[in-house]
Design a protein around this motif. Sequence first.
Motif, PDB file in Angstrom:
ATOM      1  N   TYR A  62       0.286  -1.123  -0.404  1.00 12.29           N
ATOM      2  CA  TYR A  62       0.272   0.249  -0.107  1.00 12.29           C
ATOM      3  C   TYR A  62       0.573   1.009  -0.062  1.00 12.29           C
ATOM      4  CZ  TYR A  62      -4.018  -3.191   1.628  1.00 12.29           C
ATOM      5  OH  TYR A  62      -4.795  -3.622   0.930  1.00 12.29           O
ATOM      6  N   PHE A  63       1.948   1.601   0.845  1.00  7.37           N
ATOM      7  CA  PHE A  63       2.798   2.225   0.610  1.00  7.37           C
ATOM      8  C   PHE A  63       3.597   2.648  -0.392  1.00  7.37           C
ATOM      9  CE2 PHE A  63       2.156   1.299   5.287  1.00  7.37           C
ATOM     10  CZ  PHE A  63       1.112   2.279   5.658  1.00  7.37           C
ATOM     11  N   TYR A  64       4.263   1.686  -1.024  1.00 10.17           N
ATOM     12  CA  TYR A  64       4.171   1.384  -2.165  1.00 10.17           C
ATOM     13  C   TYR A  64       3.496   2.468  -3.011  1.00 10.17           C
ATOM     14  CZ  TYR A  64       7.476  -0.916  -5.822  1.00 10.17           C
ATOM     15  OH  TYR A  64       8.728  -0.274  -6.943  1.00 10.17           O
ATOM     16  N   ARG A  65       1.765   1.531  -2.998  1.00  6.34           N
ATOM     17  CA  ARG A  65       1.619   2.168  -4.514  1.00  6.34           C
ATOM     18  C   ARG A  65       1.299   3.533  -4.101  1.00  6.34           C
ATOM     19  NH1 ARG A  65      -3.996  -1.486  -5.445  1.00  6.34           N
ATOM     20  NH2 ARG A  65      -4.146   0.133  -6.655  1.00  6.34           N
ATOM     21  N   ALA A  66       1.283   3.971  -2.735  1.00  4.95           N
ATOM     22  CA  ALA A  66       1.219   5.540  -2.896  1.00  4.95           C
ATOM     23  C   ALA A  66       2.461   6.367  -3.190  1.00  4.95           C
ATOM     24  CB  ALA A  66       1.306   5.690  -1.366  1.00  4.95           C
ATOM     25  N   ASP A  67       3.721   5.934  -3.325  1.00  2.09           N
ATOM     26  CA  ASP A  67       4.989   6.194  -3.175  1.00  2.09           C
ATOM     27  C   ASP A  67       6.279   5.495  -3.404  1.00  2.09           C
ATOM     28  OD1 ASP A  67       6.409   8.934  -3.505  1.00  2.09           O
ATOM     29  OD2 ASP A  67       8.167   8.110  -2.850  1.00  2.09           O
ATOM     30  N   LYS A  68       6.791   5.271  -4.325  1.00  5.71           N
ATOM     31  CA  LYS A  68       7.953   4.149  -4.720  1.00  5.71           C
ATOM     32  C   LYS A  68       8.721   4.122  -3.488  1.00  5.71           C
ATOM     33  CE  LYS A  68      10.545   1.549  -8.018  1.00  5.71           C
ATOM     34  NZ  LYS A  68      11.096   1.700  -9.483  1.00  5.71           N
ATOM     35  N   ASP A  69       9.495   5.008  -3.414  1.00  5.58           N
ATOM     36  CA  ASP A  69      10.241   5.502  -1.969  1.00  5.58           C
ATOM     37  C   ASP A  69      10.202   4.798  -1.345  1.00  5.58           C
ATOM     38  OD1 ASP A  69      13.610   6.777  -1.986  1.00  5.58           O
ATOM     39  OD2 ASP A  69      12.039   8.458  -0.957  1.00  5.58           O
ATOM     40  N   TYR A  70       8.757   5.935  -0.799  1.00  6.08           N
ATOM     41  CA  TYR A  70       8.075   5.921   0.829  1.00  6.08           C
ATOM     42  C   TYR A  70       8.131   3.772   0.720  1.00  6.08           C
ATOM     43  CZ  TYR A  70       3.922   6.392   4.122  1.00  6.08           C
ATOM     44  OH  TYR A  70       3.911   5.664   4.351  1.00  6.08           O
ATOM     45  N   GLY A  71       7.687   2.689  -0.282  1.00  5.94           N
ATOM     46  CA  GLY A  71       7.299   1.861   0.479  1.00  5.94           C
ATOM     47  C   GLY A  71       8.563   1.280   0.044  1.00  5.94           C
ATOM     48  N   THR A  72       9.540   1.667  -0.304  1.00  4.77           N
ATOM     49  CA  THR A  72      10.681   1.284  -0.756  1.00  4.77           C
ATOM     50  C   THR A  72      11.618   0.601   0.698  1.00  4.77           C
ATOM     51  OG1 THR A  72      11.100   0.779  -3.662  1.00  4.77           O
ATOM     52  CG2 THR A  72      13.123   1.182  -2.059  1.00  4.77           C
ATOM     53  N   ARG A  73      11.600   2.271   0.990  1.00  6.83           N
ATOM     54  CA  ARG A  73      12.429   2.947   2.796  1.00  6.83           C
ATOM     55  C   ARG A  73      11.924   2.215   3.843  1.00  6.83           C
ATOM     56  NH1 ARG A  73      13.501   9.174   2.010  1.00  6.83           N
ATOM     57  NH2 ARG A  73      14.452   8.936   4.335  1.00  6.83           N
ATOM     58  N   LEU A  74      10.288   2.123   3.619  1.00  7.36           N
ATOM     59  CA  LEU A  74       9.927   1.652   4.949  1.00  7.36           C
ATOM     60  C   LEU A  74      10.207   0.089   4.580  1.00  7.36           C
ATOM     61  CD1 LEU A  74       7.634   1.792   7.080  1.00  7.36           C
ATOM     62  CD2 LEU A  74       5.981   1.634   5.948  1.00  7.36           C
ATOM     63  N   THR A  75      10.263  -0.455   3.145  1.00  8.98           N
ATOM     64  CA  THR A  75      10.380  -2.323   3.112  1.00  8.98           C
ATOM     65  C   THR A  75      11.916  -2.681   2.780  1.00  8.98           C
ATOM     66  OG1 THR A  75       8.854  -2.330   1.325  1.00  8.98           O
ATOM     67  CG2 THR A  75      10.462  -4.176   1.573  1.00  8.98           C
ATOM     68  N   LYS A  76      12.404  -1.775   3.455  1.00 10.57           N
ATOM     69  CA  LYS A  76      13.920  -1.756   4.394  1.00 10.57           C
ATOM     70  C   LYS A  76      14.812  -2.064   5.589  1.00 10.57           C
ATOM     71  CE  LYS A  76      18.654  -0.703   2.972  1.00 10.57           C
ATOM     72  NZ  LYS A  76      19.509   1.009   2.368  1.00 10.57           N
ATOM     73  N   ALA A  77      13.096  -0.575   5.930  1.00  9.36           N
ATOM     74  CA  ALA A  77      13.542  -0.168   7.177  1.00  9.36           C
ATOM     75  C   ALA A  77      12.797  -1.970   7.938  1.00  9.36           C
ATOM     76  CB  ALA A  77      12.677   0.423   7.662  1.00  9.36           C
ATOM     77  N   VAL A  78      12.019  -2.892   7.495  1.00 12.60           N
ATOM     78  CA  VAL A  78      11.128  -3.540   8.879  1.00 12.60           C
ATOM     79  C   VAL A  78      12.069  -5.081   7.779  1.00 12.60           C
ATOM     80  CG1 VAL A  78       9.411  -2.346   8.938  1.00 12.60           C
ATOM     81  CG2 VAL A  78       9.353  -3.176   6.998  1.00 12.60           C
ATOM     82  N   LYS A  79      12.391  -4.596   6.444  1.00 16.68           N
ATOM     83  CA  LYS A  79      13.509  -6.325   6.327  1.00 16.68           C
ATOM     84  C   LYS A  79      12.112  -6.542   5.466  1.00 16.68           C
ATOM     85  CE  LYS A  79      17.189  -6.717  10.179  1.00 16.68           C
ATOM     86  NZ  LYS A  79      16.957  -5.171  10.918  1.00 16.68           N
ATOM     87  N   GLY A  80      11.600  -6.400   5.459  1.00 16.43           N
ATOM     88  CA  GLY A  80      10.415  -7.189   4.217  1.00 16.43           C
ATOM     89  C   GLY A  80      11.578  -6.876   2.487  1.00 16.43           C
ATOM     90  N   ASN A  81      10.246  -8.063   2.084  1.00  8.90           N
ATOM     91  CA  ASN A  81      10.563  -8.582   0.350  1.00  8.90           C
ATOM     92  C   ASN A  81      10.561  -7.847  -0.150  1.00  8.90           C
ATOM     93  OD1 ASN A  81      10.791  -9.962  -1.363  1.00  8.90           O
ATOM     94  ND2 ASN A  81      11.054 -12.008  -1.059  1.00  8.90           N
ATOM     95  N   ILE A  82      10.925  -7.590  -1.161  1.00  9.15           N
ATOM     96  CA  ILE A  82      11.012  -5.645  -1.480  1.00  9.15           C
ATOM     97  C   ILE A  82      10.433  -6.204  -3.319  1.00  9.15           C
ATOM     98  CG2 ILE A  82      13.206  -4.993  -3.001  1.00  9.15           C
ATOM     99  CD1 ILE A  82      11.017  -2.613  -2.182  1.00  9.15           C
ATOM    100  N   LYS A  83      10.926  -7.481  -2.841  1.00  6.50           N
ATOM    101  CA  LYS A  83      10.724  -8.046  -4.920  1.00  6.50           C
ATOM    102  C   LYS A  83       8.665  -7.936  -4.683  1.00  6.50           C
ATOM    103  CE  LYS A  83      11.258 -11.617  -8.357  1.00  6.50           C
ATOM    104  NZ  LYS A  83      12.478 -12.705  -8.941  1.00  6.50           N
ATOM    105  N   GLN A  84       8.926  -8.791  -3.512  1.00  5.95           N
ATOM    106  CA  GLN A  84       7.073  -9.568  -3.598  1.00  5.95           C
ATOM    107  C   GLN A  84       6.342  -8.322  -3.186  1.00  5.95           C
ATOM    108  OE1 GLN A  84       7.288 -11.898   0.457  1.00  5.95           O
ATOM    109  NE2 GLN A  84       8.461 -13.657  -0.909  1.00  5.95           N
TER     110      GLN A  84
END
Length: 504
Positions: free
Chosen positions: A475-497
């Motif tokens: 959801y945050f990635y769809r709002a803004d790619k940079d937003y979602g990417t940085r948040l994914t990195k912060a929680v150790k998520g899978n950016i590809k997924q």
Amino acid sequence: MKMSKSFLYITLSVITASSVQAQTLTRDNGAPVGDNQNSLTAGENGSVLLQDVHLIQKLQRFARERIPERVVHARGTGAHGNFVASADFSHLTASPPFNEAGKETPVFVRFSTVIHPKGSPETLRDPRGFATKFYTEQGNWDLVGNNLPVFFIRDSMKFPDMVHSLKPSPITNVQDPNRFFDFFSKEPGSTHMLSWVYSNLGTPASYRTMDGFGVHAYKWVNQSGEINYVKFHWKSQQGIKSLRSNEVIEIQGKDFNHLTNDLYSQIKQGNHPKWDLFVKVLSPTELNSLDYNGLDATKIWLNVPETKVGTMTLNKIPDNFFLETEQSAFSPANLIPGIEPSEDRLLQGRLFAYSDTQLYRLGSNLFQLPINQPKVAVNNHNQNGFGNIELKDSDINYEPSQYLNLSENPKYKATQTPLSGVVQQKAITQQRNFYQAGEFYRSLNEQDKMDLINNLAGDLAQVKDENIKTTMLSYFYRADKDYGTRLTKAVKGNIKQVAQLASI
């Protein structure tokens, strides 16, 4: 049959009352009633509308004729003051606070947190309630909003579910991000509000240094019956100041009542805080031309100019917390002539829910409490119930009657709103759940972006279910790619997924 003298005396007294001067029937908040015979309906043969607040109040009061901590907004602080209109806006609204330049209206404001219980630290992250009661010559008007311009949901059907998810677990009695992100993963429209509340605005440094918003659209109606939609915005003259996460920890260790203590101490010192009230105004045609639903409470009206309509000053703290702040009762249903509810689905539900919860808390005679009592005469036939102290000496407690000239005034009838379509249960179109969240993110400076990411990551990282976590990240990635990417990195998520799910 022979009548007693006492019966004859009572009958003559009642008949004599028919010659008294005509008075206008009012609701409990003192607002005049335009029609006491017919309910508001969706067309001649349509359903009765929930926004008929006069009907609802009559039924609520009747059911309670034979009185608890607030469920939400339990932790609150109040102050008295006044509102002064900056010009004559009678061309837009017939409501008294705005019909004369320099017009002064007494007010009472209650600031609050939404989710956390009474006595909880005021440092906790939460939207802040910003509720203002205007004591006007045509009854009390309550502008009940928050310090953030949008909300988590757009339909009141989901309000109990949302609050349940944010409240402590019924098993552990501990607030749990696994629970509320589970809910929000099924409510993509919450992305915008989550971005606001996890910014530093979710932890204000002072009640004096935060703005307030009505959140919903309302209708302004002038004396000619012309309608415009409006949104309200309180702008702090003290500026906006919020706390970063390290400041929250520092202050909480020193004073977890910092918001109340700051407001009280400043008012006592004569530093009376002020807010300018601004409105955004759209005609019905302009509202319908927006490329999103302008009645959606998860949306801001973008690029719509604001007009200043007055200034509020808070200059007195309550003499007694319980009698005033704790017993103050606010509801969007407390409307006055010139202000009507819009068709916003969340607002429509609040018209009922807020009034009903105050009746539950304080009893059917809550308007007799001094803090809630209108400054004008209240003329109706509501009676009895817990806490009734009003002496009524008439045998007539119904309307119409040929013996008592107390009736509605057609001048105050609700406006007629054109309708189309069918009675339905269906989500709104033009939801556009993510783009305004992106607009908000891109409006932040780099430090505020970093704080938003860190604040969100602190809770989102606790979510154990990877599907829920990945959904929220998308959801945050769809709002803004940079937003979602940085948040994914912060929680150790899978950016590809995350990116793959966002593209679906």
